[in-house]
Design a protein around this motif. Structure first.
Motif, PDB file in Angstrom:
ATOM      1  N   VAL A 210      -3.923  38.369  19.308  1.00 18.62           N
ATOM      2  CA  VAL A 210      -2.838  39.146  19.923  1.00 18.62           C
ATOM      3  C   VAL A 210      -1.579  38.292  20.007  1.00 18.62           C
ATOM      4  O   VAL A 210      -1.614  37.067  19.822  1.00 18.62           O
ATOM      5  N   ALA A 211      -0.458  38.939  20.314  1.00 20.99           N
ATOM      6  CA  ALA A 211       0.784  38.202  20.551  1.00 20.99           C
ATOM      7  C   ALA A 211       0.541  37.269  21.736  1.00 20.99           C
ATOM      8  O   ALA A 211      -0.088  37.668  22.728  1.00 20.99           O
ATOM      9  N   ILE A 212       1.039  36.053  21.639  1.00 22.60           N
ATOM     10  CA  ILE A 212       0.682  35.060  22.665  1.00 22.60           C
ATOM     11  C   ILE A 212       1.262  35.387  24.033  1.00 22.60           C
ATOM     12  O   ILE A 212       0.840  34.820  25.035  1.00 22.60           O
TER      13      ILE A 212
ATOM     14  N   SER B 152      -3.430  27.119  16.924  1.00 17.19           N
ATOM     15  CA  SER B 152      -4.500  26.986  17.912  1.00 17.19           C
ATOM     16  C   SER B 152      -5.704  27.818  17.495  1.00 17.19           C
ATOM     17  O   SER B 152      -6.837  27.521  17.859  1.00 17.19           O
ATOM     18  N   ASP B 153      -5.460  28.865  16.723  1.00 17.92           N
ATOM     19  CA  ASP B 153      -6.495  29.815  16.375  1.00 17.92           C
ATOM     20  C   ASP B 153      -7.013  29.557  14.966  1.00 17.92           C
ATOM     21  O   ASP B 153      -6.572  30.173  13.995  1.00 17.92           O
ATOM     22  N   LEU B 154      -7.985  28.666  14.855  1.00 17.12           N
ATOM     23  CA  LEU B 154      -8.471  28.263  13.537  1.00 17.12           C
ATOM     24  C   LEU B 154      -9.312  29.347  12.868  1.00 17.12           C
ATOM     25  O   LEU B 154      -9.628  29.254  11.683  1.00 17.12           O
TER      26      LEU B 154
ATOM     27  N   GLN C 295      -1.783  34.947  17.859  1.00 11.05           N
ATOM     28  CA  GLN C 295      -2.695  33.808  17.801  1.00 11.05           C
ATOM     29  C   GLN C 295      -3.757  33.945  18.892  1.00 11.05           C
ATOM     30  O   GLN C 295      -3.436  34.116  20.055  1.00 11.05           O
ATOM     31  N   SER C 296      -4.988  33.934  18.484  1.00  8.28           N
ATOM     32  CA  SER C 296      -6.147  33.976  19.390  1.00  8.28           C
ATOM     33  C   SER C 296      -6.286  35.325  20.104  1.00  8.28           C
ATOM     34  O   SER C 296      -5.321  36.032  20.334  1.00  8.28           O
TER      35      SER C 296
END
Lengths: 594, 594
Positions: free
Chosen positions: B335-337, A169-171, B323-324
């Motif tokens: 950060v950790a999702i 999700s995090d491109l 991610q993100s």
């Protein structure tokens, strides 16, 4: 395992709800008409039913990787050849490059058929069209002339290479490198995962669109560029040249869509894959986003299409399977299970959502066409904003519902539903990816509350809620639709409170809006779907008064709308409560509590 | 793929909510105690975690039929031997026949662990215990002495042979024949399908319980008798004799629980399978129903167990996957999702339902123990009625929710969730059978509205709703639980209206009650689960005031209860609306409309 394209319902949604005649009147769509659309969709139905649908079960056996080559399931190569020869791939591809340039609205109906008939197969043309769209809007004339004619006709296929192991999700985390060469090309190296139809031999060449970083690129999303990397290099005369340094190194073992090879692609194992920059450097993500709307709409339709196919299978089984007496009859003889109230409840739950979703997807596609072609800049902008708002809803709602609807189809089959040979389990497994790829439901919901609702202060959302209110008002004189009208009125009120909450909280503490974002997405889906059912009920009533009316079809449409009002719209209340009064309990829990 | 038995939560449910000390005080359970239970469950946890859980993934490769013999997956035979040697199979088997005679409540917790660790494997002991129960209550002393000691210890296993191709939910259609022989035995012939663990070589012998018809039997359900048909005949001295004329002719290809062989069993291909009548002729269905309560409770626990395993996997992934950025933080680093609000919302949706379901299943198991052992006939009868009411709810609600909860676990994993090697897809596929076998959700719901609600005029249902009200009242002084208290009060009121509707409509037109039966079942599940969460929150508050309290555990329990009140209980409204105001739209639709 028969599939019947729901032509009548599609045409109702296209003509009556999405106003196809008005879409055909847009500049550039003059060649299209209601009559032509009917003729095209009748042919598409035949093709989907007789050529594609029969390959679906065999496709579940899966594509295999043998010595670096993908062996596709039995029947796929033949179906692909027929699909390309008949020109189906080019329905909405640009006329300048060999396509037919039809409205997205018309193409959407055909695409639903392809997805119902064989989802795994349909991903190849869908990704090819995405490639066409990206190149059409952003590539140089040279790249367009080289690639678009072959892609628009299906002689070559296209792929999207975004994901890497650490970049889903995090491109922003993309690491694939592209190093400029003296001749203006680039050498790419890196690994991409989850590449649908990344390798196969259905077509002569495969055109990979790849996100990568230039050596001097800034960190994060602002340093990502888009490249074309063909499997075979293309000579100046258009003939195929050397094999490029891009290879499929393995296929994923997935829960479903087995027919579609999901590839791990390795770029540059032998010195670098030759690629060509699309547009300007560092704008890759923005370019990808321009085609995301169409792609996400397409995935919403995938969900809907599997729901439709599963529904048809469940109805067929419910008519044939005889088991237990009719609880409402004195006769002790067992009856077809379609007579059992709970089976009817399940079938109607499927049918009502499918019709609402098809209608909403068509309305979104019409907005897409208007946003692309409307001569009036204000109307163009209004439709673009409407489309932007509807996309995450269509994508998220139709795909989440596909999990539930295909599950209901399994349930109608009882024990037989769990046996793979029955076929319905495949729809359930296939459907499960649709709420994940092209942005998970959580990503769609965050897009909806942030960029699509908070960003414009809820303007588009409120305009739509106004439309819902108008339809509720019009329904209030329609006794059979009393419950639907009430549900729309009540739902509109709750939705308005939710919009205000989202706008306020997103500014104050975005986490609170995010905590309820999926509830908001589902609420808007349910409500706007109900709006379409209300519109359909009103139109059906008018049509019923006309001479020669299709009474059975129009009455069923109204009965389905009434069911939607009684059984589905009431869920709006719980979703609103979850959003408006639920953030504290989501955010207040310690990490250690899990 | 690690599994951690949720011991703390189990003991809280057992001790605090299901009142284990009182159950241990029942006649016949004096040897049991809270301390012994803890010791047993700690050992069970070790066994489930270290022996069974590691075999689960390999089990997904499936059992195979080779030359009429079933080859079980890698590790199953060894795990079975250890399981039997450790005496786990006999936890709730009768002491007179080599079992340990522990309360169902204690056994239930261990069974949840077996199911979480390896559902496909756990079905073998579960069916064996069902066989024990049926024979214990209905078979002659001779049959009991012959079969029970070997079944109670797992030396032999048992199966249930009910289903035939034309007789699924509708057992009136059973056609398997049993012809009396001069020696008092019977010759059986016919085909049974969906026979779980119908053939294998884990144990020396397999004891099939078979529903069949005598030559002079009346039609329908009143002409079905129950027979014991062993795979190997048993000599007078208890040693194994000739191979009986019963064979597995094929295995089903299922969506999940691949490790468990689902057999087509053929009886009497070579002259007739030798069988022995259990109890009286023509009472087979009634005998089967006496053990149905335990079996259905067990399947409810299967659903819960898969939800728990999937939840653990999702939490593990959410802690590891980075991610993100955190939408609520200025920092742009990913950060950790688990930090993302929607991921927390998904995890809490899983956790809250699992805790509520475990509590309700434990309360039902305690009622089962009291119904079996309580010295006061009134208390015995009251608990039997309570159990009868709770069984379809625990079965239907926990298994339907297992579909949703394992789906959320897939969703938390994003694209990785769709890849089989990740393992979470297996839980989703495995779970899907639980809402189907041992009576579909529709069958449970019909049982609930008919035999369990309408038949006693709603007495038991109203008594339970009264309990919900008392808990809501007690919660009203607890500020953190305001939303939960309100939800329980509101839910109790709606549930009461639903009970009145069901009682009235079932008498007037049973189809109308049936149309809303699944909504009623889900409503009662949600509400009674909420009641347990309310009780848990109150008890946790008391315990928190005690010295040395486990603050983290008890606070998390309260936070989870609060989440349940804000996000899950609001669904009661939509379910009530669907029941109270939805029958017309279910029943009014023409068959042709589908």
């Amino acid at each position: 395992m028969i599939y019947h394209a729901p032509l009548k319902d599609m045409l109702f949604a296209l003509n009556e709800l999405a106003e196809l005649p008005a879409v055909c009147a847009l500049p550039g769509y003059e060649d299209c008409s209601v009559e032509l659309t009917e003729a095209i969709l009748e042919e598409a139905a035949k093709f989907a039913e007789s050529v594609l649908a029969p390959t679906n079960r065999a496709g579940d056996a899966g594509s295999r990787l043998v010595d670096g080559k993908v062996v596709t399931p039995e029947g796929f190569a033949d179906a692909w050849r027929q699909y390309v020869d008949a020109g189906w791939i080019g329905l909405r591809a640009p006329q300048d490059f060999g396509g037919q340039g039809l409205p997205a609205l018309v193409a959407l109906a055909a695409e639903e058929m392809w997805c119902s008939a064989n989802l795994a197969f349909s991903l190849a043309p869908m990704l090819t069209l995405g490639t066409v769209e990206a190149l059409l809007h952003h590539a140089s004339e040279e790249l367009r002339n080289t690639y678009l004619p072959k892609l628009s006709t299906g002689q070559w296929t296209g792929t999207m290479n975004l994901t890497e192991p650490q970049a889903g999700s995090d491109l922003a985390q993309v690491r694939t490198r592209a190093v400029p060469q003296a001749d203006g090309s680039y050498k790419l190296s890196g690994q991409k995962i989850f590449i649908t139809w990344g390798e196969h031999e259905l077509a002569e060449n495969i055109v990979h669109l790849v996100l990568a970083r230039l050596p001097d690129a800034p960190e994060g999303v602002k340093g990502i560029s888009l490249f074309v990397v063909p499997k075979f290099l293309v000579n100046a005369d258009g003939s195929l040249g050397a094999r490029n340094d891009v290879h499929c190194v393995s296929l994923e073992h997935k829960m479903g869509i087995h027919g579609s090879p999901t590839c791990v692609m390795s770029y540059g194992d032998n010195g670098g894959a030759t690629g060509y920059l699309v547009g300007e450097a560092n704008k890759g993500l923005a370019y990808m986003f321009t085609m995301m709307n169409h792609a996400r709409l397409g995935v919403g339709v995938e969900g809907l299409a599997l729901s439709e196919r599963a529904y048809q299978k469940a109805v067929e089984y419910a008519r044939e399977r005889v088991q237990s007496r009719d609880i409402g009859a004195a006769d002790q003889q067992p009856v077809a299970i379609i007579r059992h109230p709970d089976v009817r409840r399940m079938l109607l739950t499927m049918k009502a959502q499918i019709e609402a979703q098809r209608a909403l997807a068509c309305v979104a596609a019409a907005a897409l066409d208007r946003a692309a072609r409307h001569p009036n800049p204000e109307e163009k902008a209004r439709n673009q904003a409407l489309l932007n708002f509807l996309i995450p809803i269509v994508k998220g709602w139709c795909t989440e519902a596909a999990n539930d609807i295909t599950s209901l189809a399994v349930q109608v089959h009882g024990g037989m539903g769990y046996i793979e040979e029955t076929g319905v389990a495949q729809y359930y497994r296939d459907a499960r990816i649709t709420a994940i790829y092209e942005g998970t439901t959580g990503i769609q919901a965050l897009d909806l509350v942030g960029r699509k609702t908070a960003a414009d202060g809820g303007r588009v959302a409120r305009a739509l809620i106004g439309e819902v209110r108008r339809t509720a008002e019009a329904l209030s004189a329609d006794a059979q639709m009393a419950r639907l009208a009430e549900g729309l009125r009540d739902g509109a009120e709750r939705a308005e409170a939710c919009v205000a909450y989202v706008v306020d909280e997103f500014a104050r503490d975005a986490r609170r809006a995010a905590a309820g974002s999926v509830a908001f997405l589902k609420l808007m889906g349910l409500l706007l779907g109900g709006w379409q059912m209300g519109r359909a009920a009103l139109i059906a009533k008018e049509r019923l008064a006309e001479e020669g009316a299709d009474v059975a079809f129009l009455s069923a449409k109204r009965a389905t709308a009434a069911f939607y009002g009684a059984h589905l719209l009431p869920q709006v209340g719980a979703l609103a409560a979850s959003l408006l009064d639920g953030a504290d309990t989501v955010l207040g829990c310690d990490d250690a509590a899990f």
